[in-house]
Scaffold this active site. Sequence first.
Site, PDB file in Angstrom:
ATOM      1  N   ASP A 107       0.799  -1.225   0.000  1.00  0.00           N
ATOM      2  CA  ASP A 107       0.000   0.000   0.000  1.00  0.00           C
ATOM      3  C   ASP A 107       0.837   1.283   0.000  1.00  0.00           C
ATOM      4  O   ASP A 107       0.305   2.365   0.252  1.00  0.00           O
ATOM      5  CB  ASP A 107      -0.972   0.025   1.193  1.00  0.00           C
ATOM      6  CG  ASP A 107      -0.291  -0.170   2.539  1.00  0.00           C
ATOM      7  OD1 ASP A 107       0.813   0.370   2.722  1.00  0.00           O
ATOM      8  OD2 ASP A 107      -0.864  -0.863   3.405  1.00  0.00           O
ATOM      9  N   ARG A 153       0.628   6.842  -0.056  1.00  0.00           N
ATOM     10  CA  ARG A 153      -0.103   5.818   0.709  1.00  0.00           C
ATOM     11  C   ARG A 153      -1.437   5.616   0.025  1.00  0.00           C
ATOM     12  O   ARG A 153      -2.208   6.559  -0.153  1.00  0.00           O
ATOM     13  CB  ARG A 153      -0.301   6.303   2.147  1.00  0.00           C
ATOM     14  CG  ARG A 153      -1.103   5.339   3.048  1.00  0.00           C
ATOM     15  CD  ARG A 153      -0.308   4.057   3.267  1.00  0.00           C
ATOM     16  NE  ARG A 153      -0.792   3.300   4.410  1.00  0.00           N
ATOM     17  CZ  ARG A 153      -1.876   2.525   4.434  1.00  0.00           C
ATOM     18  NH1 ARG A 153      -2.625   2.413   3.335  1.00  0.00           N
ATOM     19  NH2 ARG A 153      -2.209   1.858   5.509  1.00  0.00           N
ATOM     20  N   ASP A 193      -5.411  -1.213   3.601  1.00  0.00           N
ATOM     21  CA  ASP A 193      -4.261  -1.501   4.461  1.00  0.00           C
ATOM     22  C   ASP A 193      -3.795  -2.907   4.117  1.00  0.00           C
ATOM     23  O   ASP A 193      -4.515  -3.888   4.342  1.00  0.00           O
ATOM     24  CB  ASP A 193      -4.661  -1.413   5.936  1.00  0.00           C
ATOM     25  CG  ASP A 193      -3.460  -1.266   6.859  1.00  0.00           C
ATOM     26  OD1 ASP A 193      -2.330  -1.208   6.344  1.00  0.00           O
ATOM     27  OD2 ASP A 193      -3.649  -1.222   8.086  1.00  0.00           O
ATOM     28  N   GLU A 245       1.715  -6.182   6.376  1.00  0.00           N
ATOM     29  CA  GLU A 245       3.119  -5.772   6.466  1.00  0.00           C
ATOM     30  C   GLU A 245       4.010  -6.866   5.887  1.00  0.00           C
ATOM     31  O   GLU A 245       3.608  -8.031   5.782  1.00  0.00           O
ATOM     32  CB  GLU A 245       3.498  -5.490   7.920  1.00  0.00           C
ATOM     33  CG  GLU A 245       2.690  -4.393   8.574  1.00  0.00           C
ATOM     34  CD  GLU A 245       2.949  -3.026   7.963  1.00  0.00           C
ATOM     35  OE1 GLU A 245       4.055  -2.814   7.433  1.00  0.00           O
ATOM     36  OE2 GLU A 245       2.044  -2.168   8.015  1.00  0.00           O
ATOM     37  N   ARG A 250       3.301  11.057   4.064  1.00  0.00           N
ATOM     38  CA  ARG A 250       2.925  10.442   2.786  1.00  0.00           C
ATOM     39  C   ARG A 250       1.633  11.071   2.255  1.00  0.00           C
ATOM     40  O   ARG A 250       0.711  11.352   3.033  1.00  0.00           O
ATOM     41  CB  ARG A 250       2.740   8.932   2.950  1.00  0.00           C
ATOM     42  CG  ARG A 250       3.990   8.202   3.378  1.00  0.00           C
ATOM     43  CD  ARG A 250       3.737   6.726   3.639  1.00  0.00           C
ATOM     44  NE  ARG A 250       2.793   6.516   4.722  1.00  0.00           N
ATOM     45  CZ  ARG A 250       2.501   5.327   5.239  1.00  0.00           C
ATOM     46  NH1 ARG A 250       3.082   4.243   4.760  1.00  0.00           N
ATOM     47  NH2 ARG A 250       1.634   5.222   6.229  1.00  0.00           N
TER      48      ARG A 250
END
Length: 336
Positions: free
Chosen positions: A154, A224, A229, A232, A266
């Site tokens: 993302d 972003r 989302d 990670e 961002r």
Amino acid sequence: MGNALTFLYGRCCSAPPESGGSLGHHGVTPATVGVSALAQDLYNFEITSQVPQELKQHVVSSRKAQSNWYRKLSDAWREARPPPKTPEEAARLVIQTLKNHQTADVEGLLAFYGLPLPAALVQLTYEGPPLCPEGLQFELLTLPVDPKAVADGDTITVYVGTTDPREASCVPSDVQVAAVERSEARSHRNYARADQLHQHIIDSGYRVIRVNGEEVLARKYRIRLRGIDAPEGQMPYGQEAKEELVKIVQGKCLRLLVFDEDRYGRAVADVYCNGIFVQEVMLKKGLAWHYTAYDKRPELAKWETHARAKGIGLWASKNPEMPWEWRRERRENNRH
């Protein structure tokens, strides 16, 4: 058709013997069947007006009709910026270009080249961004994206040329001077001085980028993706999400609609790429959550729900960990 096809054609025809297997019906090795084979056949068609003989075993229409397909595909490939690089991109170009032709012919042509069939592709509903979306701050058109600039599923680093009207009046005078002096230093082969000046440019949030053989002074933006989302990098499907985003944006110029700036500096943006709304792809492939804490758009919720129902991507797990919970847990652990 241009450099893209001639380059791929050359690679197909010069495939080394050690690539394995005998030449297939496209005249290429198994390792190059797909995008390269289609590029080769379109290139041949422009020269000879002939379609592959073996195609008739996969489709139902006449040779005259097949020639019509290849003429349309040749034009579409030439107009694509950049041309397709992945099997999915090539399949979408074929499907879109031949959308008014018989399903059996379109699927037969895709199968002939080993490209994904329509059922294997995520169905996209992109109709273009609204004319004046609420909360829009500004719009950016980027230079081609370097795949190394994709941090995760993302987040992307992009560059916008300073010839852009929004950027032209904002370039600091010391950056403008450094860019001119760097060019002069390079012309005198004083590369140490040129590198020193470029480092100053980079430290100021800019970079000199070579595009189509020309050097362009560009401003750096960290983006972003708004409303989603992604996992990670250390989480399950984190690497898959990053790789998918790379596949979508690499080498392409993006249209960014910027709505906000997050606490990390961002730009929070909706990202559009060659007629594709990038957030839609990521959600429909099950490689991101709808970030409901910051975005309430119903279409994003619907795309996530459909991926959940199909068990696609991270939804193959019954209870995947949410990235915001994962980040919070690690922040708390670091405090202790």
